[in-house]
Design an enzyme around this catalytic site. Sequence first.
Site, PDB file in Angstrom:
ATOM      1  CB  ALA A  84     -59.609   3.394 -39.453  1.00  0.00           C
ATOM      2  N   GLY A 109     -57.776   8.365 -39.832  1.00  0.00           N
ATOM      3  CA  GLY A 109     -58.808   8.487 -40.777  1.00  0.00           C
ATOM      4  C   GLY A 109     -59.879   9.631 -40.214  1.00  0.00           C
ATOM      5  CD  GLU A 133     -56.773   9.450 -44.368  1.00  0.00           C
ATOM      6  OE1 GLU A 133     -57.366   8.547 -43.812  1.00  0.00           O
ATOM      7  OE2 GLU A 133     -55.975   9.437 -45.182  1.00  0.00           O
ATOM      8  CD  GLU A 157     -53.292   7.269 -40.700  1.00  0.00           C
ATOM      9  OE1 GLU A 157     -52.540   8.035 -40.399  1.00  0.00           O
ATOM     10  OE2 GLU A 157     -54.190   7.584 -41.296  1.00  0.00           O
TER      11      GLU A 157
END
Length: 258
Positions: free
Chosen positions: A66, A109, A112, A132
């Site tokens: 992200a 992300g 993911e 993260e």
Amino acid sequence: MTDFEYIQTKVEGELGFIELNRPHVLNAINQKMVIEILDCLERYDEEESVKVIVLTGNGRAFAAGADIEEMATVGAVDIELKNQFRSWDHIAEIKKPIIGAVQGFALGGGFELALCCDLLFAANNAEFGFPEVQLGIMPGAGGTQRLTKLIGKTRAMEWLLTGDRMSATEAERLGIINQTFMPELLLEETVRFTQKIAEQPSLSVRMIKEATLKAVDMSVAEGMKFERKNFSLLFSSEDQKEGMQAFMEKRKPNYRGR
Ligand code: DAK
């Protein structure tokens, strides 16, 4: 489809392509990009000529997570009130197979998003990981759940708790990716494989994807009830009649996706 800012899209034959396109920040995923990805996935899902979707990244990453700059100032209340995970959650509802082709980084992300794909191919320079923890947060778009279901608790904990990056070879060994290729061959080989799926009767492909994903969340007994329903349903399709008739007549089937 030209009205996207952060992704590039094209349809070639029966394949719909989505390329994440913010290479100057290693395709860091901002909110608008997530909305665009979902928007395009839904369009492809509805477009009859598209049979399979291929997801890639432009430049030296699939996606390095992200967008940290965008995330840095966000508060928990904003995330909740703006329902920022809604688009992510809807990716799992796409009916057509999504094939990921990962080169370079697939982190946070980005990893993911890769784990939302139904099949994953990677360049042998690909690196996967969940950094993260090193940022004082944790995966929030399925990382702890999807990775653990895929490789088991012991191995998942190792990657999730350290934020270490795993190589494509390791990811292949763990069953996260289907196959690795030389970077220059990744797209060509992914397309070659994807073409094999695109040639199958699309209703069967759709029902198989749906039932297989149920296996991840359901008990075998529950999943088998679901499988049986899809199995029966396919016997009301024209393609089932055509497939079996063609076999008996020793000719190539002419599937219509009906
Ligand atoms: N965000 C913003 N910019 C990024 C970025 C990121 N995630 N990753 C890289 N960049 C930018 C760098 O800042 C740099 O920009 P300039 O300095 O050139 O302006 C440019 O991309 C090139 O990166 P580097 O210079 O760092 O390149 P290196 O080869 O040296 O290093 C690297 C590559 C991938 C190891 C490094 O860039 C890196 O560690 N990147 C950050 C990885 C990371 O921590 N990712 C975020 C994890 S957290 C959510 C859904 C999901 C998530 C959150 C919310 N909701 C739906 C609400 C997910 C969270 C995460 O992914």
